[in-house]
Design a protein around this motif. Structure first.
Motif, short mmCIF file in Angstrom:
data_model
loop_
_atom_site.label_atom_id
_atom_site.label_comp_id
_atom_site.label_asym_id
_atom_site.label_seq_id
_atom_site.Cartn_x
_atom_site.Cartn_y
_atom_site.Cartn_z
N THR A 91 0.92 -1.15 -0.11
CA THR A 91 -0.07 0.03 0.06
C THR A 91 0.90 1.23 0.02
N ALA A 92 0.30 2.42 -0.26
CA ALA A 92 0.98 3.80 -0.20
C ALA A 92 1.73 3.75 1.22
N SER A 93 2.98 3.81 1.26
CA SER A 93 3.86 3.91 2.54
C SER A 93 3.71 5.61 3.01
N GLU A 102 8.73 3.12 3.56
CA GLU A 102 9.06 2.03 2.70
C GLU A 102 9.11 0.61 3.08
#
Length: 133
Positions: free
Chosen positions: A79-81, A116
């Motif tokens: 998913t978006a970090s 990340e």
């Protein structure tokens, strides 16, 4: 009061080292023994009591997640970090702004993508228990 602060700090450091070395479910006992020994040296009987309690709490809180939790987190789509300024460290809480995703088969753990990295946390305290690179 100054002795109590020193004893608590020393017990915390000692129990943290014990946690890093133990992964067989004996973290609380190891933390308790290490905390009591350090507390006794620095603060006598009262220090031993405080050190044992602090060591047991910290030792028991950082038990690594079971393999199936790690596997589940590794298999989830990225998913978006979220970017946070502080380093992500085992034993430290992550900010409240990071949204946690619960692990369906094991509600004792949740995960998030932070800086990340996949991070497994204990959701109630938001304490990082494992970082997966």
């Amino acid at each position: 009061m100054k002795k109590l602060v020193i004893v608590t700090a020393a017990a915390t450091l000692l129990s943290g080292a014990a946690v890093a070395q133990q992964s067989d479910g004996k973290n609380a006992a190891t933390g308790m023994v290490g905390g009591a020994a350090t507390g006794a040296i620095l603060g006598g009987p009262v220090g031993a009591g405080v050190g044992a309690v602090v060591g047991a709490i910290l030792g028991g809180a950082l038990t690594p997640p079971p393999p199936e939790v790690v596997t589940y987190v590794q298999q989830q789509p990225a998913t978006a970090s979220v970017v946070v300024q502080q380093p992500v460290v085992v034993g430290k809480p992550i900010p409240e702004t990071v949204v946690l995703t619960p692990i369906p088969d094991n509600p004792a753990y949740a995960f998030a993508m932070v800086n990340e990295q996949r991070v497994i946390v204990e959701p109630k305290s938001r304490t990082v228990v494992q970082v997966i690179n």
